[in-house]
Enzyme design. Structure first.
Site, PDB file in Angstrom:
ATOM      1  CE  LYS A  47      -1.460  -5.612 -20.835  1.00  0.00           C
ATOM      2  NZ  LYS A  47      -2.483  -5.548 -21.881  1.00  0.00           N
ATOM      3  N   GLY A  59      -7.172   4.387 -11.172  1.00  0.00           N
ATOM      4  CA  GLY A  59      -8.362   3.665 -10.725  1.00  0.00           C
ATOM      5  C   GLY A  59      -8.054   2.585  -9.703  1.00  0.00           C
ATOM      6  NE  ARG A 109     -15.416   8.296 -10.850  1.00  0.00           N
ATOM      7  CZ  ARG A 109     -15.062   7.455 -11.817  1.00  0.00           C
ATOM      8  NH1 ARG A 109     -15.974   6.722 -12.424  1.00  0.00           N
ATOM      9  NH2 ARG A 109     -13.800   7.350 -12.164  1.00  0.00           N
ATOM     10  N   GLY A 140      -7.496   7.971 -16.089  1.00  0.00           N
ATOM     11  CA  GLY A 140      -6.879   8.377 -17.354  1.00  0.00           C
ATOM     12  C   GLY A 140      -6.593   9.869 -17.404  1.00  0.00           C
TER      13      GLY A 140
HETATM   14  P1  ADP Z   1      -3.986   2.072 -11.900  1.00  0.00           P
HETATM   15  O1  ADP Z   1      -5.411   1.767 -12.284  1.00  0.00           O
HETATM   16  O2  ADP Z   1      -3.848   2.477 -10.481  1.00  0.00           O
HETATM   17  O3  ADP Z   1      -3.330   3.038 -12.855  1.00  0.00           O
HETATM   18  P2  ADP Z   1      -3.035  -0.265 -13.289  1.00  0.00           P
HETATM   19  O4  ADP Z   1      -4.351  -0.391 -13.953  1.00  0.00           O
HETATM   20  O5  ADP Z   1      -1.865   0.144 -14.100  1.00  0.00           O
HETATM   21  O6  ADP Z   1      -3.149   0.704 -12.012  1.00  0.00           O
HETATM   22  O7  ADP Z   1      -2.625  -1.660 -12.641  1.00  0.00           O
HETATM   23  C1  ADP Z   1      -3.410  -2.300 -11.680  1.00  0.00           C
HETATM   24  C2  ADP Z   1      -3.345  -3.794 -11.817  1.00  0.00           C
HETATM   25  O8  ADP Z   1      -2.017  -4.249 -11.800  1.00  0.00           O
HETATM   26  C3  ADP Z   1      -4.050  -4.466 -10.674  1.00  0.00           C
HETATM   27  O9  ADP Z   1      -5.207  -5.094 -11.173  1.00  0.00           O
HETATM   28  C4  ADP Z   1      -3.030  -5.476 -10.164  1.00  0.00           C
HETATM   29  O10 ADP Z   1      -3.588  -6.752  -9.895  1.00  0.00           O
HETATM   30  C5  ADP Z   1      -2.059  -5.563 -11.316  1.00  0.00           C
HETATM   31  N1  ADP Z   1      -0.747  -6.064 -10.888  1.00  0.00           N
HETATM   32  C6  ADP Z   1       0.063  -5.530  -9.955  1.00  0.00           C
HETATM   33  N2  ADP Z   1       1.147  -6.315  -9.777  1.00  0.00           N
HETATM   34  C7  ADP Z   1       1.012  -7.373 -10.602  1.00  0.00           C
HETATM   35  C8  ADP Z   1       1.800  -8.539 -10.860  1.00  0.00           C
HETATM   36  N3  ADP Z   1       2.944  -8.765 -10.227  1.00  0.00           N
HETATM   37  N4  ADP Z   1       1.327  -9.418 -11.772  1.00  0.00           N
HETATM   38  C9  ADP Z   1       0.167  -9.182 -12.423  1.00  0.00           C
HETATM   39  N5  ADP Z   1      -0.615  -8.107 -12.221  1.00  0.00           N
HETATM   40  C10 ADP Z   1      -0.196  -7.212 -11.320  1.00  0.00           C
HETATM   41 MG    MG Z   2      -6.256   0.445 -13.750  1.00  0.00          MG
END
Ligand code: ADP
Ligand code: MG
Length: 398
Positions: free
Chosen positions: A200, A356, A35, A379
Site C-alpha cells: 500500500k 517485517g 529476536r 514500524g
Molecule cells: P514491509 O513489511 O517489508 O514493510 P509491506 O507490509 O509494505 O512490506 O508489504 C508486503 C506485502 O506486499 C507482501 O505481503 C506482498 O505480498 C505484498 N505485495 C507485493 N507486491 C504485491 C502486488 N503486486 N499485489 C499485491 N500485494 C503485493
Molecule cells: Mg508488512
C-alpha cells in the site's frame, strides 16, 4: 549515545526491555527465535559484568487486562532458557501479587528473571506512570534494547526511563540500529537509491516523502506501484490500487521531479488470473493489464533496469517486496532484487533492508547475511527514516 559498552554493571539489578515478540505455532513452540538471539549479546554482557537481569517484554496484543493464557510468555521463557543455557526465573503471577516483587528482591548476580507479558497491564500501552514506577522499583538501572517497540511511548519502553535519569542506556541491538539508520539519514555516500515497495502507498507516504529529500533514485515496486500506474493513466486490471491515493501519487511524482529525484516504475509486470500459485500467468507492459488479471510481480525487463540502478548505487535502502513473494510463482522479482543488492554489497555498497515482510523475504531467500544491515524493527525503522523522534530512543537520550 549512552551505550552499555563502557559501563560495568557488576552487582547491579538491571531492568532490561527487550523485544521477544516472536512467532509461536499451535503447540506453543517458538518458530523463529531471531529476536531472542539478537538480544543475547546485551544479556550476556550484563551477566558477564556480574549483574542480575530483570527482563520486560511483550507478547501479542492481549486486550482484556490481566493474565490471559493465550498470551503468556511461558513458551518464550522456555526457548530463552535453552539459548541462555541456565534457568530463567519466571512466574505467571503479576506485579501487585508480591510474587515477582519477591523474586526480584532475591535475584542474585548472574541470575535472570523474566516478567510475564508486560501488556497484561492495560497501563503499559497508555504509557502509565504508576506502572513505570512499579517496574522501576524492581531494579536500579534501565537498559532498553527493544528497537522493535521504540516507536511506542509505553511504560516499559519510554516512561520508565525517567526514574533513572543518570542510569539509562541503550543495549547493543538498539545501538546498532541507531548507528545504521543514522548512516542513511546523514551524508550517505551517493548515488543513494531507495527501493520502496509493499502492498500500500498509504503506509509508505512518510518514507517516500522523507527519502525524496535524501536520495538520488527511488525505485517504486510492489503492489503500491499500481496506484502510480493508474494515476498515470495506465490500465491495471484487478491489480491492487488505492483509488483515494491517485492524487497523492501524482503529487509525489511531481515533487520528485521538482527535486530532481529520478523515480523508476517497473515497465513490465507478471500478472496472474488468480491470487494463487497455480494461477495462469503472463508478462505484460505494466500499464496494460487486462481485466480479470492482477499484477503480482515485476517483470524481467524491469528487473534488468532495477539491476542497473542498484549496481550504480553506493547506498541502498530497501523496504517493501517487489511482488507477492509469499506465492512462489510471484517471488522472482523480490529474489532478483535481493541478488542485485547482495552483489552491490560485495562491490562495496552499503545496503540496509527493513520492514517485517521485506526482512522475512530476504531471510527466506537466504540473503540476510549478505546485506550490510537488516533492521529488526518494522514500524520503528519506518518512523525513524521518516524523521520522527522515537519515544524509546528519546527517553534514553534526554
Ligand atoms: P514491509 O513489511 O517489508 O514493510 P509491506 O507490509 O509494505 O512490506 O508489504 C508486503 C506485502 O506486499 C507482501 O505481503 C506482498 O505480498 C505484498 N505485495 C507485493 N507486491 C504485491 C502486488 N503486486 N499485489 C499485491 N500485494 C503485493
Ligand atoms: Mg508488512
Amino acid at each position: 549515545m549512552k551505550s552499555i559498552e563502557n559501563t560495568n554493571f557488576n552487582g547491579r539489578k538491571v531492568l532490561l526491555r527487550v523485544d521477544f515478540n516472536v512467532p509461536v505455532d499451535e503447540n506453543k513452540h517458538v518458530t523463529d527465535d531471531t529476536r531472542i538471539v539478537e538480544a543475547m549479546p546485551t544479556i550476556n554482557k550484563l551477566l558477564k559484568d556480574g549483574a542480575a537481569v530483570i527482563i520486560m517484554a511483550h507478547f501479542g496484543r492481549p486486550k482484556k487486562g490481566g493474565f490471559e493464557p493465550e498470551f503468556t510468555l511461558q513458551p518464550v521463557a522456555k526457548r530463552f532458557e535453552e539459548l541462555l543455557g541456565k534457568p530463567v526465573l519466571f512466574t505467571q503471577q503479576l506485579l501487585g501479587s508480591g510474587v515477582p516483587e519477591q523474586m526480584a528482591r532475591d535475584l542474585k548476580s548472574g541470575q535472570v528473571m523474566l516478567l510475564e507479558n508486560i501488556r497484561f497491564y492495560p497501563e503499559e500501552t497508555k504509557g502509565g506512570e504508576d506502572l513505570a514506577r512499579q517496574l522501576a522499583a524492581l531494579g536500579d538501572c534501565y537498559v532498553n534494547d527493544a528497537f522493535g517497540a521504540a516507536h511506542r511511548e509505553h511504560s516499559s519502553t519510554a516512561v520508565i526511563a525517567k526514574f533513572f535519569p543518570n542510569d539509562k542506556y541503550f543495549g547493543f541491538l538498539m545501538e546498532h540500529e541507531v548507528t545504521n539508520l543514522e548512516k542513511l539519514m546523514h551524508n550517505a555516500p551517493r548515488p543513494f537509491t531507495a527501493i520502496i515497495g509493499g502492498s500500500k502507498v498509504s503506509s509508505k507516504i512518510g518514507i517516500l516523502e522523507s527519502m525524496m529529500n535524501k536520495v538520488d533514485n527511488i525505485v517504486i515496486i510492489g503492489g503500491m506501484r499500481y496506484t502510480f500506474t493508474k494515476a498515470l493513466g495506465g490500465k491495471i486490471g484487478n491489480s491492487i490500487c488505492e483509488d483515494d491515493k491517485l492524487d497523492l501519487a501524482r503529487d509525489l511524482m511531481r515533487r520528485m521531479d521538482e527535486k530532481g529525484v529520478k523515480y523508476y516504475l517497473p515497465v513490465d509486470s507478471v500478472i496472474g488470473d488468480k491470487f494463487s500459485n497455480d494461477a495462469n500467468t503472463q508478462i505484460v507492459p505494466s500499464g496494460e493489464v487486462p481485466d480479470g488479471w492482477e499484477s503480482m510481480d515485476c517483470g524481467p525487463e524491469s528487473c534488468r533496469a532495477i539491476r542497473d540502478i542498484i549496481m550504480n548505487s553506493k547506498t541502498i535502502l530497501w523496504n517493501g517486496p517487489a511482488g507477492v513473494f509469499e506465492i512462489p510463482a510471484f517471488a522472482k522479482g523480490t529474489s532478483e532484487i535481493a541478488t542485485y543488492v547482495a552483489e552491490a554489497c560485495k562491490q562495496g555498497a552499503y545496503a540496509a533492508v527493513g520492514g517485517g515482510d521485506s526482512v522475512a523475504a530476504v531471510k527466506q531467500m537466504g540473503f540476510a547475511n549478505q546485506m550490510s544491515y537488516v533492521s529488526t524493527g518494522g514500524g520503528a525503522m519506518l518512523e525513524y527514516l521518516e524523521g520522527k523522534v522515537l519515544p524509546g530512543i528519546k527517553a534514553i537520550q534526554d
